[in-house]
Design a protein around this motif. Structure first.
Motif, PDB file in Angstrom:
ATOM      1  N   ARG A   1       1.129  -1.513   0.217  1.00 27.58           N
ATOM      2  CA  ARG A   1       0.616  -0.183   0.205  1.00 27.58           C
ATOM      3  C   ARG A   1       0.749   1.522  -0.340  1.00 27.58           C
ATOM      4  O   ARG A   1       0.346   2.222   0.314  1.00 27.58           O
ATOM      5  CB  ARG A   1      -0.890  -0.350   1.117  1.00 27.58           C
ATOM      6  N   GLU A   2       1.999   1.581  -0.403  1.00 27.71           N
ATOM      7  CA  GLU A   2       3.292   2.337  -1.056  1.00 27.71           C
ATOM      8  C   GLU A   2       2.671   2.647  -2.606  1.00 27.71           C
ATOM      9  O   GLU A   2       2.814   1.638  -3.561  1.00 27.71           O
ATOM     10  CB  GLU A   2       4.099   2.424  -0.066  1.00 27.71           C
ATOM     11  N   LEU A   3       3.564   4.194  -2.600  1.00 27.94           N
ATOM     12  CA  LEU A   3       4.275   4.013  -3.787  1.00 27.94           C
ATOM     13  C   LEU A   3       4.883   3.204  -4.139  1.00 27.94           C
ATOM     14  O   LEU A   3       6.078   3.147  -3.848  1.00 27.94           O
ATOM     15  CB  LEU A   3       4.351   5.260  -4.075  1.00 27.94           C
ATOM     16  N   MET A   4       4.944   2.963  -6.069  1.00 29.41           N
ATOM     17  CA  MET A   4       5.600   2.047  -6.141  1.00 29.41           C
ATOM     18  C   MET A   4       7.340   2.392  -6.896  1.00 29.41           C
ATOM     19  O   MET A   4       6.969   3.092  -7.362  1.00 29.41           O
ATOM     20  CB  MET A   4       5.169   0.272  -7.100  1.00 29.41           C
ATOM     21  N   LYS A   5       7.772   1.959  -6.743  1.00 31.22           N
ATOM     22  CA  LYS A   5       9.183   2.250  -7.775  1.00 31.22           C
ATOM     23  C   LYS A   5       9.583   1.542  -8.194  1.00 31.22           C
ATOM     24  O   LYS A   5      10.267   2.364  -9.344  1.00 31.22           O
ATOM     25  CB  LYS A   5      10.837   2.230  -6.034  1.00 31.22           C
ATOM     26  N   GLU A   6       9.217  -0.276  -8.459  1.00 33.65           N
ATOM     27  CA  GLU A   6      10.249  -1.063  -9.387  1.00 33.65           C
ATOM     28  C   GLU A   6       8.452  -1.824  -9.496  1.00 33.65           C
ATOM     29  O   GLU A   6       8.672  -2.892  -8.919  1.00 33.65           O
ATOM     30  CB  GLU A   6      11.173  -1.405  -8.921  1.00 33.65           C
ATOM     31  N   PRO A   7       7.958  -1.543 -10.085  1.00 35.13           N
ATOM     32  CA  PRO A   7       6.155  -1.871 -10.313  1.00 35.13           C
ATOM     33  C   PRO A   7       7.143  -3.155 -11.404  1.00 35.13           C
ATOM     34  O   PRO A   7       7.620  -3.191 -12.680  1.00 35.13           O
ATOM     35  CB  PRO A   7       5.634  -0.998 -10.905  1.00 35.13           C
ATOM     36  N   VAL A   8       6.334  -4.211 -10.724  1.00 32.06           N
ATOM     37  CA  VAL A   8       6.510  -5.821 -11.955  1.00 32.06           C
ATOM     38  C   VAL A   8       5.393  -6.430 -11.637  1.00 32.06           C
ATOM     39  O   VAL A   8       4.083  -6.270 -10.708  1.00 32.06           O
ATOM     40  CB  VAL A   8       7.511  -6.439 -11.340  1.00 32.06           C
ATOM     41  N   ILE A   9       5.002  -7.488 -13.222  1.00 30.42           N
ATOM     42  CA  ILE A   9       3.883  -7.241 -13.504  1.00 30.42           C
ATOM     43  C   ILE A   9       3.890  -9.308 -13.193  1.00 30.42           C
ATOM     44  O   ILE A   9       4.683  -9.863 -14.163  1.00 30.42           O
ATOM     45  CB  ILE A   9       3.508  -7.290 -15.584  1.00 30.42           C
ATOM     46  N   ALA A  10       2.864  -9.803 -12.542  1.00 29.60           N
ATOM     47  CA  ALA A  10       2.873 -11.030 -11.883  1.00 29.60           C
ATOM     48  C   ALA A  10       2.300 -11.585 -13.125  1.00 29.60           C
ATOM     49  O   ALA A  10       1.613 -10.675 -13.701  1.00 29.60           O
ATOM     50  CB  ALA A  10       2.056 -10.869 -10.507  1.00 29.60           C
ATOM     51  N   SER A  11       2.702 -12.750 -12.635  1.00 30.20           N
ATOM     52  CA  SER A  11       1.394 -13.496 -13.971  1.00 30.20           C
ATOM     53  C   SER A  11      -0.131 -13.661 -13.528  1.00 30.20           C
ATOM     54  O   SER A  11      -0.865 -14.080 -14.648  1.00 30.20           O
ATOM     55  CB  SER A  11       1.645 -15.711 -14.200  1.00 30.20           C
ATOM     56  N   ASP A  12      -0.827 -13.137 -12.990  1.00 27.28           N
ATOM     57  CA  ASP A  12      -2.178 -12.753 -12.739  1.00 27.28           C
ATOM     58  C   ASP A  12      -3.329 -11.498 -13.352  1.00 27.28           C
ATOM     59  O   ASP A  12      -3.647 -10.791 -13.106  1.00 27.28           O
ATOM     60  CB  ASP A  12      -2.610 -12.426 -10.892  1.00 27.28           C
TER      61      ASP A  12
ATOM     62  N   TYR B   1      -1.508  -8.657 -12.301  1.00 24.48           N
ATOM     63  CA  TYR B   1      -1.566  -7.076 -11.398  1.00 24.48           C
ATOM     64  C   TYR B   1      -0.166  -6.327 -11.725  1.00 24.48           C
ATOM     65  O   TYR B   1       0.942  -7.372 -11.362  1.00 24.48           O
ATOM     66  CB  TYR B   1      -1.965  -7.695 -10.019  1.00 24.48           C
ATOM     67  N   SER B   2       0.155  -5.213 -11.466  1.00 25.32           N
ATOM     68  CA  SER B   2       1.409  -4.380 -10.872  1.00 25.32           C
ATOM     69  C   SER B   2       1.721  -5.221  -8.995  1.00 25.32           C
ATOM     70  O   SER B   2       0.558  -4.071  -8.466  1.00 25.32           O
ATOM     71  CB  SER B   2       1.556  -3.350 -11.326  1.00 25.32           C
ATOM     72  N   TYR B   3       2.579  -5.468  -9.603  1.00 22.30           N
ATOM     73  CA  TYR B   3       3.243  -4.903  -7.121  1.00 22.30           C
ATOM     74  C   TYR B   3       4.778  -4.413  -7.389  1.00 22.30           C
ATOM     75  O   TYR B   3       5.214  -4.210  -8.745  1.00 22.30           O
ATOM     76  CB  TYR B   3       3.245  -6.322  -7.162  1.00 22.30           C
ATOM     77  N   GLU B   4       5.284  -3.796  -6.445  1.00 18.21           N
ATOM     78  CA  GLU B   4       6.250  -3.654  -5.721  1.00 18.21           C
ATOM     79  C   GLU B   4       7.289  -4.837  -6.559  1.00 18.21           C
ATOM     80  O   GLU B   4       6.679  -6.050  -4.940  1.00 18.21           O
ATOM     81  CB  GLU B   4       6.831  -2.398  -4.227  1.00 18.21           C
ATOM     82  N   LYS B   5       8.327  -4.949  -6.171  1.00 14.14           N
ATOM     83  CA  LYS B   5       9.122  -5.833  -7.281  1.00 14.14           C
ATOM     84  C   LYS B   5       9.993  -6.443  -5.664  1.00 14.14           C
ATOM     85  O   LYS B   5       9.546  -7.607  -5.718  1.00 14.14           O
ATOM     86  CB  LYS B   5      10.424  -5.384  -8.165  1.00 14.14           C
ATOM     87  N   GLU B   6      10.150  -6.293  -4.997  1.00 17.24           N
ATOM     88  CA  GLU B   6      10.488  -6.314  -3.556  1.00 17.24           C
ATOM     89  C   GLU B   6       9.272  -7.394  -2.610  1.00 17.24           C
ATOM     90  O   GLU B   6       9.243  -8.562  -2.236  1.00 17.24           O
ATOM     91  CB  GLU B   6      11.630  -5.435  -3.316  1.00 17.24           C
ATOM     92  N   ALA B   7       8.042  -6.876  -2.655  1.00 13.55           N
ATOM     93  CA  ALA B   7       6.991  -6.690  -2.004  1.00 13.55           C
ATOM     94  C   ALA B   7       6.911  -8.238  -2.441  1.00 13.55           C
ATOM     95  O   ALA B   7       6.190  -9.692  -1.939  1.00 13.55           O
ATOM     96  CB  ALA B   7       5.973  -6.320  -1.975  1.00 13.55           C
ATOM     97  N   MET B   8       6.881  -8.635  -3.792  1.00 12.94           N
ATOM     98  CA  MET B   8       6.254  -9.474  -4.818  1.00 12.94           C
ATOM     99  C   MET B   8       7.155 -10.876  -4.499  1.00 12.94           C
ATOM    100  O   MET B   8       7.088 -11.979  -4.071  1.00 12.94           O
ATOM    101  CB  MET B   8       5.648  -9.599  -5.880  1.00 12.94           C
ATOM    102  N   GLU B   9       8.514 -10.211  -4.703  1.00 10.20           N
ATOM    103  CA  GLU B   9       9.679 -11.758  -4.481  1.00 10.20           C
ATOM    104  C   GLU B   9       9.865 -12.247  -3.058  1.00 10.20           C
ATOM    105  O   GLU B   9       9.732 -13.140  -2.603  1.00 10.20           O
ATOM    106  CB  GLU B   9      10.577 -10.990  -4.818  1.00 10.20           C
ATOM    107  N   ASN B  10       9.477 -10.542  -1.689  1.00  5.76           N
ATOM    108  CA  ASN B  10       9.160 -11.606  -0.907  1.00  5.76           C
ATOM    109  C   ASN B  10       7.802 -12.924  -0.317  1.00  5.76           C
ATOM    110  O   ASN B  10       8.157 -13.435  -0.052  1.00  5.76           O
ATOM    111  CB  ASN B  10       8.854 -10.175   0.154  1.00  5.76           C
TER     112      ASN B  10
END
Length: 475
Positions: free
Chosen positions: A413-424, A426-435
């Motif tokens: 719920r914070e502004l994304m710095k490195e947005p990535v697209i997952a296979s669903d 949707y876009s997420y912050e890279k580090e958050a999605m990796e975690n």
């Protein structure tokens, strides 16, 4: 508030459909071609146009990951394309050979549904490209199809005006007359509404030759089973409505009509936000981008218009979920009651009014005050109320900071710095999605469905949009 930023004029005939992935726009036409454009600058990809179909292409759609594009045609085929190089992955022939009018991927990419002019509907295995099951409607051509966000059911619309609901095993659950002169399009909101443990609601929009747009509520309950309820009719068009589509967050609905206009509605208030009149012939298709505030509209004038929304203007237009337009802290007790009803908590309105809960009091409610002061005994009900209040607090924080919700990571719920697209999709912050994935969570944070892949793709278009916003808002 909304402005035309680009016009694509590459097709030689009517534009029938347009569709977004997180990085691309696809369009298809009576001219037998499918075209692909980059969202970074709207340039056509080197391998576009895609040519295979021998007759008009009626519909195109991306898989949730954006790696595959499906297109269907009067030639009786549904074709799958590799969006990276334009190569043909599969050609799936409708068993009856009838013209295919609509195709749609399931949210988990496991299957693809195609509907034909003879009323047949086919579910294909999207991995093996083999036919899974067939069905058919009683009367008319199949011209519309939409999956609910969880993939547990899909809806088809026919030229006779029937909405038919199917489960993921192709069993017909329900059918009813929705539009007198025939359905032209239908779409599910991507944001389901939860009501406790037992019921899940989904918004559905349909439009037709009767010049109407109808809003429906689809629900599944463990107790009573499946239900489709008519909710309301949206006014505004003076001629048949040919297309409708929800925005990615479910807060807006767009429609295109024979009257040559495009109308954007606020789905919560059902008020008209914008009326766009740049097309010179029938508007046949419209689609919102999944991650940025872009709208594409296509027409029989052979063009596709790209529109951009002002995020701040949308916030001011009341795009927060099912709530009054003023700041939440300023809500009256009646406004709180309206919000409770919108969340499926209408049974609590009397209790909240009796305790004089206004907007400010609502935001300050805690687990203890719900149990001790309001005497809500059910743990599940208290938990649901707290979740809804926490969503409001997040909205207050986001709106007060002025950050568009599309730029906020769904996990942090914070502004994304490195947005990535997952296979669903949707876009997420890279580090958050990796975690998220490293903790052995192979499910989507947004849909709870199993992720088809753990590959994360940089969303450069979204990153550019965030950087542009930062340049203009943080000087």
């Amino acid at each position: 508030m909304v402005k035309l930023i680009h016009t694509l004029a590459d097709h030689d005939d009517d534009v029938n459909c347009c569709a977004f992935s997180s990085a691309l726009l696809a369009t298809c036409s009576l001219d037998k071609t499918v075209r692909l454009y980059s969202l970074s600058d709207f340039s056509e990809l080197p391998h576009s146009p895609l040519k295979f179909h021998t007759y008009a292409v009626h519909c195109c759609c991306f898989s949730p990951s954006g790696h595959i594009l499906a297109s269907c045609s009067t030639d009786g085929t549904t074709v799958l394309w590799n969006t990276q190089n334009g190569q043909t992955l599969a050609v799936m022939e409708q068993p009856s050979g009838s013209p295919v009018r609509v195709c749609q991927f399931s949210p988990d990419s496991t299957c693809l549904v195609s509907g034909a002019a003879d009323g047949t509907v086919v579910m294909w295995n999207a991995q093996s490209y083999k036919l899974y099951r067939c069905g058919s409607v009683k009367d008319g051509s199949l011209v519309a199809c939409a999956f609910c966000p969880t993939g547990t059911l899909f809806v088809t619309g026919s030229s006779c005006g029937d909405l038919t609901v199917w489960d993921d095993k192709m069993r017909c659950l329900h059918s009813e007359k929705a539009h007198d002169l025939g359905i032209t399009c239908c779409d599910f909101s991507s944001q389901p509404i939860s009501d406790g443990e037992q019921t899940h609601f989904f918004r559905l929009a349909s439009c037709g030759q009767d010049c109407q747009i109808k809003m429906w509520v689809v629900s599944f309950t463990h107790v009573s089973g499946f239900e489709l309820k008519y909710k309301s009719t949206l006014s505004g068009h003076s001629a048949p409505v040919l297309a409708c589509a929800f925005s990615h967050n479910g807060q807006m609905l767009v429609s295109g009509s024979v009257d040559k206009s495009v109308i954007v509605y606020d789905t919560n208030t059902e008020n008209i936000l914008y009326t766009l009149t740049q097309h010179t012939r029938y508007v046949t298709t419209c689609a919102f981008a999944p991650n940025i505030l872009l709208l594409a509209t296509g027409s029989m004038d052979k063009t596709v218009n790209i529109w951009q929304f002002d995020p701040e203007a949308l916030c001011q237009a009341g795009s927060t979920e099912d709530q009054p337009k003023q700041f939440i802290e300023d809500w009256s007790e009646d406004d709180v009651s309206t919000w409770l009803c919108a969340q499926g908590l209408e049974d609590l309105t009397g209790l909240f009014k009796m305790n004089n809960i206004d907007g400010r009091e609502l935001l300050n409610l805690t687990k203890e005050s719900l149990a001790d002061d309001l005497k809500i005994e059910s743990l599940g009900l208290r938990s649901k109320v707290l979740r809804k209040i926490e969503e409001l607090r997040t909205k207050v924080k986001t709106l007060s900071s002025g950050v568009p919700d599309e730029f906020i990571c769904p996990i942090t719920r914070e502004l994304m710095k490195e947005p990535v697209i997952a296979s669903d999709g949707y876009s997420y912050e890279k580090e958050a999605m990796e975690n998220w994935i490293s903790k052995k969570k192979r499910t989507s944070p947004m849909t709870n469905l199993v992720l088809p892949s753990v590959v994360l793709i940089p969303n450069r278009t979204l990153k550019m949009a965030i950087n542009r916003w930062l340049e203009t808002h943080q000087k």
